[in-house]
Design a protein around this motif. Sequence first.
Motif, mmCIF file in Angstrom:
data_model
loop_
_atom_site.group_PDB
_atom_site.id
_atom_site.type_symbol
_atom_site.label_atom_id
_atom_site.label_comp_id
_atom_site.label_asym_id
_atom_site.label_seq_id
_atom_site.Cartn_x
_atom_site.Cartn_y
_atom_site.Cartn_z
ATOM 1 N N GLN A 40 34.955 -44.680 56.408
ATOM 2 C CA GLN A 40 34.204 -45.089 55.227
ATOM 3 C C GLN A 40 33.148 -46.126 55.590
ATOM 4 O OE1 GLN A 40 36.133 -47.229 51.778
ATOM 5 N NE2 GLN A 40 36.077 -45.155 50.920
ATOM 6 N N LEU A 41 33.504 -47.072 56.452
ATOM 7 C CA LEU A 41 32.545 -48.084 56.890
ATOM 8 C C LEU A 41 31.385 -47.432 57.644
ATOM 9 C CD1 LEU A 41 31.743 -51.046 57.100
ATOM 10 C CD2 LEU A 41 33.170 -51.227 59.150
ATOM 11 N N VAL A 42 31.694 -46.469 58.493
ATOM 12 C CA VAL A 42 30.641 -45.749 59.219
ATOM 13 C C VAL A 42 29.682 -45.091 58.235
ATOM 14 C CG1 VAL A 42 30.165 -43.774 60.725
ATOM 15 C CG2 VAL A 42 32.028 -45.354 61.287
ATOM 16 N N ARG A 43 30.223 -44.439 57.232
ATOM 17 C CA ARG A 43 29.374 -43.721 56.272
ATOM 18 C C ARG A 43 28.576 -44.675 55.389
ATOM 19 N NH1 ARG A 43 33.168 -38.425 54.726
ATOM 20 N NH2 ARG A 43 33.739 -37.999 56.916
ATOM 21 N N LEU A 44 29.131 -45.841 55.112
ATOM 22 C CA LEU A 44 28.383 -46.840 54.349
ATOM 23 C C LEU A 44 27.188 -47.343 55.155
ATOM 24 C CD1 LEU A 44 31.223 -48.937 52.660
ATOM 25 C CD2 LEU A 44 29.585 -47.425 51.541
ATOM 26 N N VAL A 45 27.411 -47.612 56.430
ATOM 27 C CA VAL A 45 26.298 -48.058 57.278
ATOM 28 C C VAL A 45 25.257 -46.950 57.392
ATOM 29 C CG1 VAL A 45 25.632 -48.812 59.589
ATOM 30 C CG2 VAL A 45 27.736 -49.676 58.557
ATOM 31 N N ASP A 46 25.710 -45.716 57.555
ATOM 32 C CA ASP A 46 24.784 -44.588 57.614
ATOM 33 C C ASP A 46 23.927 -44.523 56.351
ATOM 34 O OD1 ASP A 46 25.502 -43.705 60.115
ATOM 35 O OD2 ASP A 46 26.900 -42.173 59.397
ATOM 36 N N MET B 254 27.140 -60.838 55.540
ATOM 37 C CA MET B 254 26.539 -60.931 56.862
ATOM 38 C C MET B 254 26.009 -59.577 57.326
ATOM 39 S SD MET B 254 29.139 -63.542 58.833
ATOM 40 C CE MET B 254 28.228 -63.371 60.370
ATOM 41 N N LEU B 255 26.765 -58.521 57.072
ATOM 42 C CA LEU B 255 26.317 -57.184 57.471
ATOM 43 C C LEU B 255 25.065 -56.781 56.708
ATOM 44 C CD1 LEU B 255 29.718 -55.272 57.758
ATOM 45 C CD2 LEU B 255 28.235 -56.022 59.624
#
Length: 238
Positions: free
Chosen positions: A99-105, A179-180
Amino acid sequence: MSTDPTASAAPGRGGSAAARRRAREAEIISATRQLFDERGVRDAQIEDIAKSVGINRAIIYRHFTGKEELFSLTLVQYLDELRVALQDAAATTDDPREQLVRLVDAFVDYGLAHPAFVDCAQSIMRRPGGDLLEEVSESAMYRLGQAISGCLSVLTRTITSGARSGDFHVEDPELLANMLYASGLGTLQLGRVAMLVAEEEPGVPRISRITAAQVRDHMVATALALAAGAPAGAAPGR
Protein backbone atom coordinates in the motif's frame (compact mmCIF):
# COMPACT_ATOMS: atom_id res chain seq x y z
CA MET A 1 -33.86 19.50 7.78
CA SER A 2 -31.18 19.74 5.07
CA THR A 3 -27.59 19.96 6.21
CA ASP A 4 -26.37 21.17 2.80
CA PRO A 5 -24.60 24.51 3.47
CA THR A 6 -25.66 25.76 0.03
CA ALA A 7 -29.32 24.92 0.51
CA SER A 8 -30.10 28.03 2.57
CA ALA A 9 -28.23 30.24 0.12
CA ALA A 10 -30.78 29.93 -2.67
CA PRO A 11 -33.82 31.86 -1.37
CA GLY A 12 -33.77 35.56 -0.62
CA ARG A 13 -31.50 38.35 -1.78
CA GLY A 14 -28.88 37.61 0.86
CA GLY A 15 -28.73 33.94 -0.12
CA SER A 16 -28.46 34.78 -3.81
CA ALA A 17 -25.63 37.22 -3.15
CA ALA A 18 -23.78 34.57 -1.14
CA ALA A 19 -24.26 32.03 -3.91
CA ARG A 20 -23.02 34.50 -6.52
CA ARG A 21 -19.99 35.28 -4.38
CA ARG A 22 -19.10 31.60 -4.05
CA ALA A 23 -19.55 31.10 -7.77
CA ARG A 24 -17.28 34.05 -8.56
CA GLU A 25 -14.62 32.80 -6.12
CA ALA A 26 -14.73 29.37 -7.74
CA GLU A 27 -14.41 30.99 -11.17
CA ILE A 28 -11.34 32.97 -10.09
CA ILE A 29 -9.71 29.89 -8.53
CA SER A 30 -10.42 27.89 -11.69
CA ALA A 31 -8.82 30.61 -13.83
CA THR A 32 -5.79 30.67 -11.52
CA ARG A 33 -5.45 26.90 -11.77
CA GLN A 34 -5.61 27.09 -15.57
CA LEU A 35 -2.85 29.71 -15.68
CA PHE A 36 -0.76 27.66 -13.27
CA ASP A 37 -1.07 24.62 -15.52
CA GLU A 38 -0.34 26.61 -18.68
CA ARG A 39 2.43 28.96 -17.52
CA GLY A 40 3.57 27.87 -14.09
CA VAL A 41 3.13 29.60 -10.76
CA ARG A 42 5.75 32.29 -11.26
CA ASP A 43 4.23 33.57 -14.49
CA ALA A 44 0.64 33.69 -13.22
CA GLN A 45 -0.13 37.33 -12.51
CA ILE A 46 -3.23 38.81 -10.89
CA GLU A 47 -3.83 40.94 -14.00
CA ASP A 48 -3.84 37.83 -16.20
CA ILE A 49 -6.19 36.00 -13.85
CA ALA A 50 -8.62 38.93 -13.80
CA LYS A 51 -8.48 39.22 -17.59
CA SER A 52 -9.26 35.55 -18.09
CA VAL A 53 -12.33 35.88 -15.88
CA GLY A 54 -13.33 39.18 -17.52
CA ILE A 55 -13.16 41.29 -14.37
CA ASN A 56 -11.07 44.11 -12.94
CA ARG A 57 -8.20 43.01 -10.70
CA ALA A 58 -9.74 45.03 -7.88
CA ILE A 59 -12.63 42.57 -7.80
CA ILE A 60 -10.22 39.74 -7.02
CA TYR A 61 -9.16 41.57 -3.88
CA ARG A 62 -12.79 41.80 -2.84
CA HIS A 63 -12.90 38.01 -2.72
CA PHE A 64 -9.38 37.20 -1.52
CA THR A 65 -7.08 38.97 0.93
CA GLY A 66 -4.29 38.86 -1.63
CA LYS A 67 -2.20 36.74 -3.96
CA GLU A 68 -1.09 34.36 -1.20
CA GLU A 69 -4.66 33.51 -0.26
CA LEU A 70 -5.68 32.98 -3.88
CA PHE A 71 -2.70 30.73 -4.46
CA SER A 72 -3.39 28.83 -1.22
CA LEU A 73 -6.96 28.11 -2.24
CA THR A 74 -5.81 27.05 -5.70
CA LEU A 75 -3.47 24.60 -3.97
CA VAL A 76 -6.52 23.25 -2.14
CA GLN A 77 -7.96 22.21 -5.51
CA TYR A 78 -4.81 20.29 -6.39
CA LEU A 79 -4.70 18.67 -2.96
CA ASP A 80 -8.34 17.56 -3.19
CA GLU A 81 -7.50 15.77 -6.45
CA LEU A 82 -4.36 14.26 -4.94
CA ARG A 83 -6.33 12.96 -1.95
CA VAL A 84 -8.71 11.10 -4.27
CA ALA A 85 -5.76 9.60 -6.16
CA LEU A 86 -4.18 8.48 -2.89
CA GLN A 87 -7.43 7.00 -1.59
CA ASP A 88 -7.90 5.07 -4.84
CA ALA A 89 -4.33 3.76 -4.61
CA ALA A 90 -4.72 2.71 -0.98
CA ALA A 91 -7.93 0.84 -1.79
CA THR A 92 -6.14 -1.54 -4.17
CA THR A 93 -4.48 -3.59 -1.41
CA ASP A 94 -4.63 -4.25 2.32
CA ASP A 95 -0.93 -5.06 2.65
CA PRO A 96 0.71 -2.05 4.35
CA ARG A 97 4.03 -2.39 2.54
CA GLU A 98 2.47 -2.71 -0.91
CA GLN A 99 0.00 0.00 0.00
CA LEU A 100 2.85 2.39 0.82
CA VAL A 101 4.48 1.61 -2.54
CA ARG A 102 1.24 2.38 -4.37
CA LEU A 103 0.72 5.60 -2.42
CA VAL A 104 4.18 6.82 -3.39
CA ASP A 105 3.51 5.79 -6.99
CA ALA A 106 0.26 7.78 -6.98
CA PHE A 107 2.00 10.80 -5.48
CA VAL A 108 4.74 10.69 -8.12
CA ASP A 109 2.22 10.21 -10.93
CA TYR A 110 0.20 13.21 -9.80
CA GLY A 111 3.23 15.41 -9.20
CA LEU A 112 4.78 14.69 -12.59
CA ALA A 113 1.44 15.17 -14.35
CA HIS A 114 0.79 18.46 -12.51
CA PRO A 115 4.12 20.29 -12.14
CA ALA A 116 2.29 23.47 -11.11
CA PHE A 117 1.05 21.59 -8.04
CA VAL A 118 4.66 21.02 -6.96
CA ASP A 119 5.53 24.69 -7.55
CA CYS A 120 2.45 25.93 -5.71
CA ALA A 121 2.92 23.58 -2.75
CA GLN A 122 6.59 24.50 -2.41
CA SER A 123 5.89 28.23 -2.67
CA ILE A 124 3.40 27.96 0.20
CA MET A 125 5.73 25.81 2.30
CA ARG A 126 8.61 28.24 1.89
CA ARG A 127 6.67 30.89 3.79
CA PRO A 128 7.07 30.96 7.58
CA GLY A 129 3.77 30.05 9.22
CA GLY A 130 3.47 33.41 10.95
CA ASP A 131 3.94 35.34 7.72
CA LEU A 132 1.37 33.22 5.91
CA LEU A 133 -1.18 33.75 8.68
CA GLU A 134 -0.78 37.50 8.26
CA GLU A 135 -1.62 37.30 4.55
CA VAL A 136 -4.24 34.56 4.45
CA SER A 137 -7.60 34.66 6.18
CA GLU A 138 -8.44 32.22 8.94
CA SER A 139 -11.09 30.51 6.81
CA ALA A 140 -8.67 30.04 3.90
CA MET A 141 -6.00 28.64 6.22
CA TYR A 142 -8.57 26.22 7.62
CA ARG A 143 -9.46 25.01 4.12
CA LEU A 144 -5.78 24.62 3.27
CA GLY A 145 -5.18 22.70 6.48
CA GLN A 146 -8.11 20.43 5.72
CA ALA A 147 -6.79 19.70 2.24
CA ILE A 148 -3.26 18.92 3.41
CA SER A 149 -4.41 16.80 6.34
CA GLY A 150 -6.81 14.93 4.04
CA CYS A 151 -3.87 13.77 1.92
CA LEU A 152 -1.61 13.07 4.88
CA SER A 153 -4.28 11.08 6.71
CA VAL A 154 -4.32 8.48 3.91
CA LEU A 155 -0.56 8.03 4.26
CA THR A 156 -0.72 8.10 8.06
CA ARG A 157 -3.32 5.32 8.13
CA THR A 158 -1.09 3.10 6.01
CA ILE A 159 1.96 3.73 8.19
CA THR A 160 -0.08 3.16 11.36
CA SER A 161 -1.50 -0.07 9.98
CA GLY A 162 2.01 -1.27 9.11
CA ALA A 163 3.26 -0.41 12.59
CA ARG A 164 0.46 -2.42 14.15
CA SER A 165 1.14 -5.43 11.92
CA GLY A 166 4.87 -5.27 12.58
CA ASP A 167 5.77 -4.47 8.97
CA PHE A 168 6.87 -0.98 9.95
CA HIS A 169 8.70 0.36 12.99
CA VAL A 170 7.54 3.95 13.38
CA GLU A 171 7.01 5.81 16.65
CA ASP A 172 5.21 8.79 15.10
CA PRO A 173 3.29 7.95 11.88
CA GLU A 174 2.02 11.52 11.53
CA LEU A 175 5.55 12.95 11.62
CA LEU A 176 6.78 10.44 9.04
CA ALA A 177 3.82 11.20 6.77
CA ASN A 178 4.61 14.91 6.94
CA MET A 179 8.29 14.30 6.25
CA LEU A 180 7.57 12.07 3.26
CA TYR A 181 5.22 14.69 1.82
CA ALA A 182 7.72 17.53 2.23
CA SER A 183 10.73 15.59 0.97
CA GLY A 184 8.64 14.13 -1.85
CA LEU A 185 7.91 17.60 -3.21
CA GLY A 186 11.63 18.32 -3.36
CA THR A 187 12.41 15.03 -5.05
CA LEU A 188 9.69 15.64 -7.62
CA GLN A 189 11.36 18.96 -8.39
CA LEU A 190 14.58 17.05 -9.06
CA GLY A 191 12.63 14.84 -11.43
CA ARG A 192 11.39 17.87 -13.32
CA VAL A 193 14.88 19.31 -13.66
CA ALA A 194 16.02 15.81 -14.73
CA MET A 195 19.65 16.55 -13.92
CA LEU A 196 22.08 15.21 -11.35
CA VAL A 197 25.13 17.20 -10.29
CA ALA A 198 28.21 15.38 -9.04
CA GLU A 199 31.96 15.96 -8.85
CA GLU A 200 33.87 14.35 -11.71
CA GLU A 201 37.12 15.17 -9.94
CA PRO A 202 38.03 17.83 -7.37
CA GLY A 203 36.55 21.12 -8.56
CA VAL A 204 35.15 19.66 -11.80
CA PRO A 205 31.35 19.22 -11.89
CA ARG A 206 29.60 16.51 -13.83
CA ILE A 207 26.01 16.83 -15.06
CA SER A 208 24.04 13.68 -15.81
CA ARG A 209 20.43 12.86 -16.53
CA ILE A 210 17.94 11.38 -14.08
CA THR A 211 14.75 9.72 -15.24
CA ALA A 212 11.26 9.74 -13.77
CA ALA A 213 11.66 6.02 -13.07
CA GLN A 214 14.79 6.70 -11.01
CA VAL A 215 12.96 9.38 -9.04
CA ARG A 216 10.06 7.02 -8.41
CA ASP A 217 12.30 4.14 -7.32
CA HIS A 218 14.25 6.40 -4.96
CA MET A 219 11.09 7.76 -3.33
CA VAL A 220 9.65 4.27 -2.89
CA ALA A 221 12.90 2.90 -1.44
CA THR A 222 13.22 5.84 0.93
CA ALA A 223 9.63 5.56 2.15
CA LEU A 224 9.97 1.81 2.75
CA ALA A 225 13.29 2.23 4.53
CA LEU A 226 12.06 4.99 6.82
CA ALA A 227 8.87 3.09 7.61
CA ALA A 228 10.87 -0.06 8.35
CA GLY A 229 13.21 1.89 10.60
CA ALA A 230 16.26 1.19 8.43
CA PRO A 231 18.69 3.53 6.66
CA ALA A 232 17.43 4.53 3.20
CA GLY A 233 20.36 2.78 1.51
CA ALA A 234 19.40 -0.48 3.16
CA ALA A 235 15.85 -0.49 1.81
CA PRO A 236 14.76 -3.83 0.37
CA GLY A 237 13.74 -4.08 -3.26
CA ARG A 238 10.21 -3.42 -4.44
